[in-house]
Scaffold this motif. Sequence first.
Motif, mmCIF file in Angstrom:
data_model
loop_
_atom_site.group_PDB
_atom_site.id
_atom_site.type_symbol
_atom_site.label_atom_id
_atom_site.label_comp_id
_atom_site.label_asym_id
_atom_site.label_seq_id
_atom_site.Cartn_x
_atom_site.Cartn_y
_atom_site.Cartn_z
ATOM 1 N N ALA A 9 0.832 -1.213 0.000
ATOM 2 C CA ALA A 9 0.000 0.000 0.000
ATOM 3 C C ALA A 9 0.860 1.254 0.000
ATOM 4 O O ALA A 9 2.025 1.236 0.393
ATOM 5 C CB ALA A 9 -0.914 0.021 1.224
ATOM 6 N N PHE A 14 -3.783 0.199 3.931
ATOM 7 C CA PHE A 14 -5.158 -0.105 3.513
ATOM 8 C C PHE A 14 -5.772 -1.144 4.431
ATOM 9 O O PHE A 14 -5.216 -2.219 4.550
ATOM 10 C CB PHE A 14 -5.169 -0.620 2.076
ATOM 11 C CG PHE A 14 -6.533 -1.072 1.614
ATOM 12 C CD1 PHE A 14 -7.598 -0.177 1.593
ATOM 13 C CD2 PHE A 14 -6.761 -2.384 1.225
ATOM 14 C CE1 PHE A 14 -8.869 -0.586 1.181
ATOM 15 C CE2 PHE A 14 -8.020 -2.792 0.799
ATOM 16 C CZ PHE A 14 -9.075 -1.898 0.780
ATOM 17 N N GLN A 16 -6.932 2.679 5.600
ATOM 18 C CA GLN A 16 -6.255 3.735 6.368
ATOM 19 C C GLN A 16 -7.032 4.000 7.652
ATOM 20 O O GLN A 16 -8.268 4.021 7.636
ATOM 21 C CB GLN A 16 -6.163 5.005 5.515
ATOM 22 C CG GLN A 16 -5.450 6.156 6.224
ATOM 23 C CD GLN A 16 -5.256 7.363 5.312
ATOM 24 O OE1 GLN A 16 -4.677 7.243 4.238
ATOM 25 N NE2 GLN A 16 -5.733 8.509 5.750
ATOM 26 N N CYS A 24 -11.833 1.715 1.777
ATOM 27 C CA CYS A 24 -11.522 1.459 3.197
ATOM 28 C C CYS A 24 -12.753 0.945 3.934
ATOM 29 O O CYS A 24 -12.679 -0.062 4.660
ATOM 30 C CB CYS A 24 -10.992 2.726 3.864
ATOM 31 S SG CYS A 24 -9.329 3.176 3.306
ATOM 32 N N ARG A 37 -3.612 -4.144 3.346
ATOM 33 C CA ARG A 37 -2.214 -4.004 2.909
ATOM 34 C C ARG A 37 -1.441 -3.077 3.831
ATOM 35 O O ARG A 37 -1.965 -2.033 4.236
ATOM 36 C CB ARG A 37 -2.163 -3.466 1.473
ATOM 37 C CG ARG A 37 -2.535 -4.494 0.401
ATOM 38 C CD ARG A 37 -2.764 -3.820 -0.933
ATOM 39 N NE ARG A 37 -2.724 -4.743 -2.064
ATOM 40 C CZ ARG A 37 -3.752 -5.478 -2.487
ATOM 41 N NH1 ARG A 37 -4.911 -5.421 -1.839
ATOM 42 N NH2 ARG A 37 -3.639 -6.271 -3.544
ATOM 43 N N GLN A 39 2.226 -0.712 4.551
ATOM 44 C CA GLN A 39 2.850 0.333 3.741
ATOM 45 C C GLN A 39 4.143 -0.131 3.062
ATOM 46 O O GLN A 39 4.876 -0.975 3.552
ATOM 47 C CB GLN A 39 3.068 1.577 4.611
ATOM 48 C CG GLN A 39 1.724 2.203 4.992
ATOM 49 C CD GLN A 39 1.841 3.199 6.123
ATOM 50 O OE1 GLN A 39 2.115 4.365 5.893
ATOM 51 N NE2 GLN A 39 1.627 2.760 7.342
ATOM 52 N N SER A 40 4.354 0.516 1.968
ATOM 53 C CA SER A 40 5.305 0.264 0.890
ATOM 54 C C SER A 40 6.732 -0.177 1.241
ATOM 55 O O SER A 40 7.563 0.641 1.668
ATOM 56 C CB SER A 40 5.356 1.597 0.136
ATOM 57 O OG SER A 40 6.165 1.529 -0.987
ATOM 58 N N ASN A 276 -2.704 3.271 -3.378
ATOM 59 C CA ASN A 276 -3.362 4.114 -2.380
ATOM 60 C C ASN A 276 -4.706 3.509 -1.982
ATOM 61 O O ASN A 276 -5.375 2.861 -2.797
ATOM 62 C CB ASN A 276 -3.572 5.532 -2.917
ATOM 63 C CG ASN A 276 -3.865 6.497 -1.784
ATOM 64 O OD1 ASN A 276 -3.096 6.598 -0.830
ATOM 65 N ND2 ASN A 276 -5.010 7.170 -1.832
ATOM 66 N N ASN A 277 -5.109 3.769 -0.745
ATOM 67 C CA ASN A 277 -6.343 3.130 -0.241
ATOM 68 C C ASN A 277 -7.607 3.578 -0.963
ATOM 69 O O ASN A 277 -8.640 2.939 -0.836
ATOM 70 C CB ASN A 277 -6.457 3.321 1.276
ATOM 71 C CG ASN A 277 -6.515 4.778 1.669
ATOM 72 O OD1 ASN A 277 -7.541 5.426 1.509
ATOM 73 N ND2 ASN A 277 -5.400 5.305 2.173
ATOM 74 N N LEU A 282 -8.146 -2.022 -5.739
ATOM 75 C CA LEU A 282 -8.037 -2.844 -4.525
ATOM 76 C C LEU A 282 -9.202 -3.825 -4.430
ATOM 77 O O LEU A 282 -9.071 -4.892 -3.831
ATOM 78 C CB LEU A 282 -7.999 -1.943 -3.284
ATOM 79 C CG LEU A 282 -6.696 -1.157 -3.111
ATOM 80 C CD1 LEU A 282 -6.877 -0.042 -2.095
ATOM 81 C CD2 LEU A 282 -5.555 -2.081 -2.683
#
Length: 308
Positions: A9, A14, A16, A24, A37, A39-40, A276-277, A282
Amino acid sequence: MRVHVLGSAAGGGFPQWNCNCPMCAGQRTGNILAQPRTQSSIAICGSDDTAWALFNASPDILEQIRRFPALQPGRALRDTGIAAIVLIDAQIDHTTGLYMLREHRARLPIWCTTPVQQDLTQGNPLFTLLEHYCGVDWHRIHVEDGAAGFEVPTLPGLVFEAIALESNAPPYSPHRDAPQPGDNIGVTVRDVKSGQRLFYAPGLLEIAPPVWDAMQQADAVLVDGTLWTDDEMIALGASKRSGRAMGHLAQSGPGGMIEWLDRLPKTTRRILIHINNTNPILDENSRQRDVLNEHGIEVAFDGMDIVL
Ligand code: MLT
Ligand code: MN
Ligand code: ZN
């Protein structure tokens, strides 16, 4: 080489924590089919599977390490499989996990550019603060004059080549909205034995000629999947900024990521990461996910393994 997706994410993860956008909220209620998910971040190993390059240190790193025991070999009282850390920018979602690594028994071996090192000693003085703990052993990636090849002695069988990307610096950076070469990089990782290449660029706005060259030479591209449409967050009332302003090329529309990925050789694996969420891809049953499937584009998920 083995590539393990630790977090797929974008910033915020995700779902958030404070977000009730359709993705979300849908994920929380189970109304859509979508995996949560973190974070990156990704981890890569070459011929020694106890030595990994950690690309980015996400705020979710402790959970990511718990879920991926390969990063925790048991050779000593205090031990890690993280042999090197490569930062592709100085964003919060890619760096704050460094705080969680402060118990390391040696200085943290970190590869990043000068602008990133500056942001992390000034705007967000993480490197300075870490001097009170394990400290940082900074290895400069010099992309200001073109592609920068580097090797990491503790990572046998892998060679790296970084290029400057057009994207944006973090909101706290003095370079925000006036980005400098090196605020963001993309990295090609080549397995010396198999000759296979991965191109990794989770924050990417312009596909300039050097980026396109790197993408065309890669066997797999793991690229910016932040937004489906450029004004996605504005349309939801979630932000005043477009994807473009944040440094992210959206997937749909003319000149979007899908069009670029379509032009790659047929055999190239195309994978989106840093989702991104708010992004409708997604939802595995969404129309937008169908479009990606039609174009042979995969969506990275936490725990995904890519063997090259
Ligand atoms: C970005 O890449 O723009 C970030 O995900 C933003 C953030 O971390 O808040
Ligand atoms: Mn980010
Ligand atoms: Zn959301």
